[in-house]
Design an enzyme around this catalytic site. Structure first.
Site, PDB file in Angstrom:
ATOM      1  N   HIS A  64       0.813  -1.217   0.000  1.00  9.22           N
ATOM      2  CA  HIS A  64       0.000   0.000   0.000  1.00  9.22           C
ATOM      3  C   HIS A  64       0.847   1.268   0.000  1.00  9.22           C
ATOM      4  O   HIS A  64       0.306   2.376  -0.064  1.00  9.22           O
ATOM      5  CB  HIS A  64      -1.018  -0.004   1.149  1.00  9.22           C
ATOM      6  CG  HIS A  64      -0.461   0.263   2.504  1.00  9.22           C
ATOM      7  ND1 HIS A  64      -0.183  -0.725   3.420  1.00  9.22           N
ATOM      8  CD2 HIS A  64      -0.150   1.424   3.122  1.00  9.22           C
ATOM      9  CE1 HIS A  64       0.269  -0.185   4.534  1.00  9.22           C
ATOM     10  NE2 HIS A  64       0.292   1.125   4.378  1.00  9.22           N
ATOM     11  N   ASP A 109       0.167  -7.658   1.636  1.00  9.49           N
ATOM     12  CA  ASP A 109       0.579  -6.250   1.728  1.00  9.49           C
ATOM     13  C   ASP A 109       2.104  -6.200   1.763  1.00  9.49           C
ATOM     14  O   ASP A 109       2.717  -5.895   2.792  1.00  9.49           O
ATOM     15  CB  ASP A 109      -0.036  -5.584   2.962  1.00  9.49           C
ATOM     16  CG  ASP A 109       0.140  -4.071   2.952  1.00  9.49           C
ATOM     17  OD1 ASP A 109       0.554  -3.522   1.904  1.00  9.49           O
ATOM     18  OD2 ASP A 109      -0.123  -3.447   3.992  1.00  9.49           O
ATOM     19  N   SER A 203       4.265   2.729   7.787  1.00 10.67           N
ATOM     20  CA  SER A 203       3.983   1.642   6.857  1.00 10.67           C
ATOM     21  C   SER A 203       5.227   1.226   6.092  1.00 10.67           C
ATOM     22  O   SER A 203       5.990   2.064   5.617  1.00 10.67           O
ATOM     23  CB  SER A 203       2.922   2.075   5.847  1.00 10.67           C
ATOM     24  OG  SER A 203       1.662   2.154   6.441  1.00 10.67           O
TER      25      SER A 203
END
Length: 257
Positions: A64, A109, A203
């Protein structure tokens, strides 16, 4: 409410003095300047992520975190104070499990980036090895990154923050977040009483458990660092065959089901 752990910046200024409107390690302290030579800072489309250098040419991060105009900075500690080891790279190739959009909060992910040029090992640039064994529940894990030190407002440090959290049973995260499947290729990690957590802007950064690179920051509670709301991390060990296959030149390598 859950939060994918990357937030938009209102404006990207020059890197030497930019203040990023994203969130980072909650409840941590400044990382030792010598403990994160593998940690990278990723900028794209007015967003910020982290990542991990796994050899001189490859970076592992979250799917992402994909976007246009990506820049990858290595050898960085202070955003404001340049050092002779700092390097800037851009992606030469990006690899995903199946496609750049085929991921969920609990599966796939993960993104592997081949740099446009290799980097040389230096005092502040060195890869982190892939794990040699699977993670164990109860392990002490290290998280790190640049960003806010508050779960409720943007308070951004100039240097990366580090914190220790615990690897928890996956069922703890299933109890915290409705909709998680019975099994997944993610790890659950945090502090049950709250106060320490990765957060938006972290992230793609590493989860290092007992000295091994076991996870990639993916998502978690909003606000971050709340009691009984741990973070979710992509399980690196489960994706080893795919990672090694891509690096070896097998572009048809597939992620585990």
């Amino acid at each position: 409410m859950v939060l994918i752990r990357v937030l938009a910046n209102l404006l990207i200024l020059q890197l030497s003095y930019a203040q990023k409107s994203s969130e980072l390690i909650i409840g941590g302290d400044e990382c030792n300047i010598n403990e994160h030579p593998f940690l990278v800072l990723v900028y794209y489309d007015d967003y910020q992520c982290g990542g991990t250098l796994i050899n001189e040419e490859w970076v592992l991060t979250a799917a992402h975190c994909n976007g246009e105009n990506m820049e990858i900075y290595l050898g960085m500690h202070s955003k404001k104070v340049p050092n002779k080891d700092r390097r800037r790279r851009v992606p030469k190739e990006k690899f995903f499990c199946d496609s750049s959009k085929n991921y969920t909060k609990w599966n796939k992910d993960i993104m592997l980036i081949r740099l446009n040029r290799p980097v040389r090992k230096s005092a502040h640039i060195a890869p982190l090895s892939l794990p040699s064994s699977p993670p164990s529940v109860g392990s002490v894990c290290r998280i790190m990154g640049w960003g806010t030190i508050s779960p409720t407002k943007v308070t951004l440090p100039d240097v990366p923050r580090c914190a220790n959290i615990n690897l928890l049973d996956y069922e703890v995260c299933r109890a915290a977040y409705a909709g998680l499947p019975a099994t997944s290729r993610t790890l659950c990690a945090g502090i049950l009483e709250g106060g320490k957590d990765s957060c938006g802007g972290d992230s793609g950064g590493p989860l290092i458990c007992n000295g091994q690179f076991q996870g990639i920051v993916s998502w978690g509670g909003d606000p971050c660092a709340q009691p009984h709301e741990p973070g979710l991390y992509t399980n690196v060990f489960d994706h080893l065959d795919w990672i090694k296959g891509i690096i070896a030149g097998n572009t048809d390598a597939t992620c585990p089901p």
